[in-house]
Scaffold this motif. Structure first.
Motif, PDB file in Angstrom:
ATOM      1  N   THR A 236      49.650  40.065  39.866  1.00 13.40           N
ATOM      2  CA  THR A 236      49.124  41.420  40.031  1.00 13.40           C
ATOM      3  C   THR A 236      47.663  41.493  39.626  1.00 13.40           C
ATOM      4  OG1 THR A 236      51.316  42.388  39.639  1.00 13.40           O
ATOM      5  CG2 THR A 236      49.407  43.830  39.326  1.00 13.40           C
ATOM      6  N   ALA A 237      47.326  40.907  38.487  1.00 15.43           N
ATOM      7  CA  ALA A 237      45.948  40.960  37.985  1.00 15.43           C
ATOM      8  C   ALA A 237      44.986  40.262  38.937  1.00 15.43           C
ATOM      9  CB  ALA A 237      45.884  40.325  36.594  1.00 15.43           C
ATOM     10  N   PHE A 245      36.876  43.666  43.391  1.00 14.78           N
ATOM     11  CA  PHE A 245      35.548  43.117  43.155  1.00 14.78           C
ATOM     12  C   PHE A 245      34.944  42.409  44.369  1.00 14.78           C
ATOM     13  CE2 PHE A 245      36.728  42.691  38.387  1.00 14.78           C
ATOM     14  CZ  PHE A 245      36.558  44.068  38.234  1.00 14.78           C
ATOM     15  N   SER A 246      35.725  42.098  45.401  1.00 13.75           N
ATOM     16  CA  SER A 246      35.156  41.527  46.618  1.00 13.75           C
ATOM     17  C   SER A 246      34.135  42.503  47.211  1.00 13.75           C
ATOM     18  CB  SER A 246      36.255  41.262  47.654  1.00 13.75           C
ATOM     19  OG  SER A 246      37.108  40.223  47.232  1.00 13.75           O
ATOM     20  N   ASN A 247      33.021  41.947  47.701  1.00 14.65           N
ATOM     21  CA  ASN A 247      31.953  42.774  48.266  1.00 14.65           C
ATOM     22  C   ASN A 247      31.488  43.834  47.278  1.00 14.65           C
ATOM     23  OD1 ASN A 247      30.255  43.113  50.561  1.00 14.65           O
ATOM     24  ND2 ASN A 247      31.396  44.940  51.166  1.00 14.65           N
ATOM     25  N   PRO A 255      41.463  48.786  46.186  1.00 16.34           N
ATOM     26  CA  PRO A 255      42.171  49.584  45.170  1.00 16.34           C
ATOM     27  C   PRO A 255      41.164  50.286  44.264  1.00 16.34           C
ATOM     28  CG  PRO A 255      42.274  47.244  44.635  1.00 16.34           C
ATOM     29  CD  PRO A 255      41.685  47.346  46.009  1.00 16.34           C
ATOM     30  N   GLU A 256      41.380  51.564  44.015  1.00 19.43           N
ATOM     31  CA  GLU A 256      40.414  52.365  43.258  1.00 19.43           C
ATOM     32  C   GLU A 256      40.879  52.604  41.822  1.00 19.43           C
ATOM     33  OE1 GLU A 256      37.028  55.384  43.280  1.00 19.43           O
ATOM     34  OE2 GLU A 256      37.567  53.752  44.634  1.00 19.43           O
ATOM     35  N   TYR A 257      42.136  53.003  41.655  1.00 17.21           N
ATOM     36  CA  TYR A 257      42.646  53.231  40.305  1.00 17.21           C
ATOM     37  C   TYR A 257      44.090  52.766  40.237  1.00 17.21           C
ATOM     38  CZ  TYR A 257      44.705  57.539  42.260  1.00 17.21           C
ATOM     39  OH  TYR A 257      45.407  58.445  43.014  1.00 17.21           O
ATOM     40  N   VAL A 258      44.493  52.349  39.025  1.00 15.72           N
ATOM     41  CA  VAL A 258      45.809  51.750  38.816  1.00 15.72           C
ATOM     42  C   VAL A 258      46.627  52.656  37.921  1.00 15.72           C
ATOM     43  CG1 VAL A 258      47.069  49.717  38.012  1.00 15.72           C
ATOM     44  CG2 VAL A 258      44.781  49.454  39.015  1.00 15.72           C
ATOM     45  N   LEU A 259      47.761  53.099  38.413  1.00 12.55           N
ATOM     46  CA  LEU A 259      48.698  53.902  37.634  1.00 12.55           C
ATOM     47  C   LEU A 259      49.705  52.949  37.008  1.00 12.55           C
ATOM     48  CD1 LEU A 259      49.027  56.605  40.391  1.00 12.55           C
ATOM     49  CD2 LEU A 259      47.974  56.976  38.161  1.00 12.55           C
ATOM     50  N   VAL A 260      49.608  52.780  35.699  1.00 10.93           N
ATOM     51  CA  VAL A 260      50.390  51.771  34.990  1.00 10.93           C
ATOM     52  C   VAL A 260      51.163  52.448  33.861  1.00 10.93           C
ATOM     53  CG1 VAL A 260      48.368  51.223  33.558  1.00 10.93           C
ATOM     54  CG2 VAL A 260      50.272  49.604  33.700  1.00 10.93           C
ATOM     55  N   PRO A 261      52.445  52.098  33.668  1.00 12.47           N
ATOM     56  CA  PRO A 261      53.187  52.664  32.534  1.00 12.47           C
ATOM     57  C   PRO A 261      52.438  52.400  31.232  1.00 12.47           C
ATOM     58  CG  PRO A 261      54.680  51.527  34.015  1.00 12.47           C
ATOM     59  CD  PRO A 261      53.291  51.226  34.502  1.00 12.47           C
ATOM     60  N   ALA A 262      52.340  53.412  30.374  1.00  6.65           N
ATOM     61  CA  ALA A 262      51.536  53.306  29.156  1.00  6.65           C
ATOM     62  C   ALA A 262      51.957  52.116  28.295  1.00  6.65           C
ATOM     63  CB  ALA A 262      51.642  54.606  28.359  1.00  6.65           C
ATOM     64  N   HIS A 263      53.256  51.856  28.242  1.00  8.78           N
ATOM     65  CA  HIS A 263      53.724  50.756  27.392  1.00  8.78           C
ATOM     66  C   HIS A 263      53.396  49.384  27.977  1.00  8.78           C
ATOM     67  CE1 HIS A 263      57.099  50.994  30.292  1.00  8.78           C
ATOM     68  NE2 HIS A 263      57.248  49.700  30.030  1.00  8.78           N
ATOM     69  N   PHE A 264      53.002  49.342  29.259  1.00  8.13           N
ATOM     70  CA  PHE A 264      52.703  48.080  29.933  1.00  8.13           C
ATOM     71  C   PHE A 264      51.200  47.853  30.086  1.00  8.13           C
ATOM     72  CE2 PHE A 264      52.657  45.433  33.925  1.00  8.13           C
ATOM     73  CZ  PHE A 264      53.303  44.332  33.398  1.00  8.13           C
ATOM     74  N   GLN A 265      50.391  48.842  29.696  1.00  4.15           N
ATOM     75  CA  GLN A 265      48.953  48.747  29.917  1.00  4.15           C
ATOM     76  C   GLN A 265      48.339  47.551  29.180  1.00  4.15           C
ATOM     77  OE1 GLN A 265      45.058  51.684  30.087  1.00  4.15           O
ATOM     78  NE2 GLN A 265      46.545  52.020  28.449  1.00  4.15           N
ATOM     79  N   ASP A 266      48.746  47.305  27.934  1.00  7.10           N
ATOM     80  CA  ASP A 266      48.180  46.184  27.179  1.00  7.10           C
ATOM     81  C   ASP A 266      48.442  44.852  27.871  1.00  7.10           C
ATOM     82  OD1 ASP A 266      47.188  47.875  25.251  1.00  7.10           O
ATOM     83  OD2 ASP A 266      48.834  47.569  23.839  1.00  7.10           O
ATOM     84  N   ALA A 267      49.662  44.685  28.379  1.00  2.00           N
ATOM     85  CA  ALA A 267      49.999  43.429  29.062  1.00  2.00           C
ATOM     86  C   ALA A 267      49.159  43.259  30.317  1.00  2.00           C
ATOM     87  CB  ALA A 267      51.489  43.401  29.394  1.00  2.00           C
ATOM     88  N   LEU A 268      48.980  44.340  31.070  1.00  4.76           N
ATOM     89  CA  LEU A 268      48.176  44.259  32.290  1.00  4.76           C
ATOM     90  C   LEU A 268      46.717  43.990  31.948  1.00  4.76           C
ATOM     91  CD1 LEU A 268      47.931  44.471  35.349  1.00  4.76           C
ATOM     92  CD2 LEU A 268      47.696  46.947  35.104  1.00  4.76           C
ATOM     93  N   VAL A 269      46.197  44.642  30.929  1.00  5.49           N
ATOM     94  CA  VAL A 269      44.807  44.410  30.523  1.00  5.49           C
ATOM     95  C   VAL A 269      44.593  42.951  30.130  1.00  5.49           C
ATOM     96  CG1 VAL A 269      43.095  44.911  28.736  1.00  5.49           C
ATOM     97  CG2 VAL A 269      44.278  46.782  29.879  1.00  5.49           C
ATOM     98  N   GLY A 270      45.538  42.382  29.385  1.00  4.05           N
ATOM     99  CA  GLY A 270      45.423  40.975  29.006  1.00  4.05           C
ATOM    100  C   GLY A 270      45.365  40.063  30.214  1.00  4.05           C
ATOM    101  N   LYS A 273      41.970  40.428  31.989  1.00  2.00           N
ATOM    102  CA  LYS A 273      40.903  39.715  31.287  1.00  2.00           C
ATOM    103  C   LYS A 273      40.977  38.219  31.559  1.00  2.00           C
ATOM    104  CE  LYS A 273      39.970  41.074  27.040  1.00  2.00           C
ATOM    105  NZ  LYS A 273      40.195  41.504  25.638  1.00  2.00           N
ATOM    106  N   ASP A 274      42.185  37.679  31.635  1.00  2.00           N
ATOM    107  CA  ASP A 274      42.341  36.255  31.954  1.00  2.00           C
ATOM    108  C   ASP A 274      41.834  35.955  33.366  1.00  2.00           C
ATOM    109  OD1 ASP A 274      43.448  35.817  29.474  1.00  2.00           O
ATOM    110  OD2 ASP A 274      45.529  35.836  30.192  1.00  2.00           O
ATOM    111  N   ALA A 275      42.206  36.813  34.309  1.00  2.00           N
ATOM    112  CA  ALA A 275      41.760  36.619  35.687  1.00  2.00           C
ATOM    113  C   ALA A 275      40.247  36.768  35.796  1.00  2.00           C
ATOM    114  CB  ALA A 275      42.459  37.614  36.607  1.00  2.00           C
ATOM    115  N   TYR A 276      39.689  37.720  35.081  1.00  2.00           N
ATOM    116  CA  TYR A 276      38.246  37.952  35.071  1.00  2.00           C
ATOM    117  C   TYR A 276      37.503  36.708  34.594  1.00  2.00           C
ATOM    118  CZ  TYR A 276      33.987  40.797  34.304  1.00  2.00           C
ATOM    119  OH  TYR A 276      32.725  41.338  34.351  1.00  2.00           O
ATOM    120  N   ALA A 277      37.993  36.109  33.506  1.00  2.00           N
ATOM    121  CA  ALA A 277      37.362  34.908  32.965  1.00  2.00           C
ATOM    122  C   ALA A 277      37.449  33.747  33.947  1.00  2.00           C
ATOM    123  CB  ALA A 277      38.010  34.534  31.629  1.00  2.00           C
TER     124      ALA A 277
END
Length: 513
Positions: A236-237, A245-247, A255-270, A273-277
């Motif tokens: 997903t990440a 980020f393409s173009n 995709p403009e904004y991501v609706l993510v369950p609050a309890h899952f946001q930390d996992a998605l952010v992690g 960040k891995d994909a970004y690096a």
């Protein structure tokens, strides 16, 4: 590299008149002519790929690989689809058989509308300029292209190459800004395709209405993503970041904004960040895999939105307006009313909006205008179906982003505020033609069948009626078909027409000596 020269205002009506005169010559009716022009579009791109890549690197700072993926590959696919299918698309269609009408040979013929105006966008300019042109050619139309002034290198190259590869009387390029576009819209076109933002889309639609000109609008919008906590978070990440980020985020279906369950946001952010690096190991500012914003004005607008956000910047956030650079950015904990949730960002900023569950996510989407695409990341078909069944969008895509626009056979188009109509494939062809109805009613039909239509009127036993319908019960059930009445009249009519056809054929047949 070619230098962009704006078309003189007084030349624009002349170009319009020349295209109209060339269309009236009738040479676009030939399927051979259409196929020859379609393949010439492909040759124009193929012969000049390096020049187009350099032009888009100049205009957008875009890596060549992204130009191949976003622009060339789907455009070549459109060339092939139109070339292979145009003969089938323009084949006349017979109306469904009807006992009362078959003798008249009712049919539909795909007729060109005339001269099509294409006003295209800067972000994926090869695809967004050439695919409507291909549709116009397949439909047998003339076409005038107005590429974006914000991509001067690309627009100058198109103006140079189109008259070299295509019929120069039928296919033209007009370059310019607001005055030139205003002048263009004063003229009576036969169809207009506009790809861009909703503000200009309203201007185009208003101008077209003065001449009752049909319009195709593709206007983008804020495309939401709904994430199921059961989704593969690493996959997903990666796909979210690539799509956003393409173009440099300048893609209408990104995709403009991501609706993510609050309890899952930390996992998605992690995972993000891995994909970004992994995407930018030495940082995006010096990466040769990251594009630039089209103009410094657009970069400044995105920076203002970032500066005003009350969300938390996870990575990125910096910008160099003069260099047209906005870092790929992830912002979490964005709430209703935030600056990043107002207008379409159209830049490399991914916004995370925490929600309670998919029901709250659906309500969030439904409270806004219909987007060009809704994305879902989930392994569960029921979750997917629930989101798509309760939202509206031009596209509904699962476990992927962006690439649906390049799939042959899938048209690109919006709904509501994200636009209307299509500009690719068979659906794009059907936008720029009209179905002309034809009948050929022989005289003997009046003598045998339709004599009753002339005064003095009398009862006709052959009139078609509806089947009997029983009303619903007291619980309010819908009416349901009942037993149909006797239709002996139709069978008698069928027999009479058949016998008459045989008799008339024998009468007209020359005698054998």
């Amino acid at each position: 590299m070619s230098t962009l020269t704006y078309t003189q205002l007084e030349e624009i009506p002349k170009i319009h008149a020349a295209a109209q005169a060339a269309f009236r010559s009738g040479r676009t009716k030939s399927v051979e002519f259409r196929k020859a022009q379609i393949v010439q579009v492909g040759y124009m791109l193929q012969d000049n790929e390096d020049r187009f890549k350099e032009a888009l690197h100049s205009d957008l700072g875009r890596p060549h690989q992204e130009t191949e993926l976003l622009d060339f590959n789907p455009t070549y696919a459109e060339v092939k689809v139109a070339y292979d299918n145009v003969e089938k698309w323009i084949k006349p269609q017979n109306a469904p058989f009807g006992i009362n009408w078959f003798a008249m040979k009712p049919r539909l013929t795909a007729e060109p509308k005339g001269v099509v105006l294409v006003i295209s966008a800067f972000n994926v300019p090869v695809f967004l300029t050439m695919t409507p042109l291909i549709s116009a050619i397949a439909g047998g139309n003339g076409c005038v292209l107005k590429p974006s002034e914000q991509t001067p290198a690309f627009s100058a190259l198109v103006a140079e190459l189109v008259p070299k590869y295509l019929d120069p009387e039928l296919y033209h390029v007009i370059n310019g800004g607001v005055p030139e576009t205003t002048k263009i819209l004063e003229l009576p076109w036969d169809h207009i395709v506009y790809i861009g933002n909703a503000r200009v889309g309203r201007i185009v639609a208003t101008a077209a209405a003065q001449h009752l000109t049909p319009v195709t609008l593709e206007l983008g919008g804020k495309n939401p993503v709904v994430v199921d906590p059961r989704a593969d978070v690493a996959l997903t990440a990666r796909r979210l970041l690539w799509g956003r980020f393409s173009n440099a985020g300048q893609i209408c279906v990104a995709p403009e904004y991501v609706l993510v369950p609050a309890h899952f946001q930390d996992a998605l952010v992690g995972a993000l960040k891995d994909a970004y690096a992994a995407f930018y190991p030495d940082g995006p500012a010096t990466s040769d895999s990251f594009s630039r914003i089209v103009t410094s004005a657009h970069a400044a607008r995105i920076k203002r939105m970032l500066d005003a956000t009350e969300g938390t910047v996870v990575v990125g956030g910096d910008a160099d307006v003069e260099k047209r650079y906005v870092a790929p950015t992830i912002v979490r904990d964005v709430k209703e009313g935030d600056s990043l949730l107002s207008d379409e960002i159209f830049g490399p900023v991914l916004t995370l909006v925490p929600v309670k569950d998919e029901d709250e996510a659906i309500a969030f989407i439904r409270a806004r205008e219909h987007p060009l695409a809704v994305y879902v990341f989930t392994p569960d078909a029921a979750f997917e179906r629930k989101v798509f069944d309760n939202t509206m969008s031009g596209a509904a895509v699962t476990n992927e982003t962006v690439i649906s626009a390049g799939v042959p056979g899938l048209p690109v188009g919006g709904v509501g505020s994200s636009g209307y109509g299509y500009y690719t494939g068979k659906q794009g062809f059907e936008e720029v033609i009209h179905w002309r109805v034809s009948l050929k009613n022989p005289g003997w039909v009046d003598r045998l069948v339709l004599h009753f239509r002339f005064p003095p009127y009398r009862v006709c036993v052959f009139a078609e009626g509806l089947p009997e319908v029983h009303q619903g019960d007291e619980r309010g059930a819908a009416p349901r078909p009942g037993k149909a009445g006797k239709r002996w009249g139709f069978w008698l009519l069928f027999a009479l027409i058949g016998v008459s056809s045989v008799v008339l054929t024998r009468v007209k047949r020359p005698l054998l000596k």
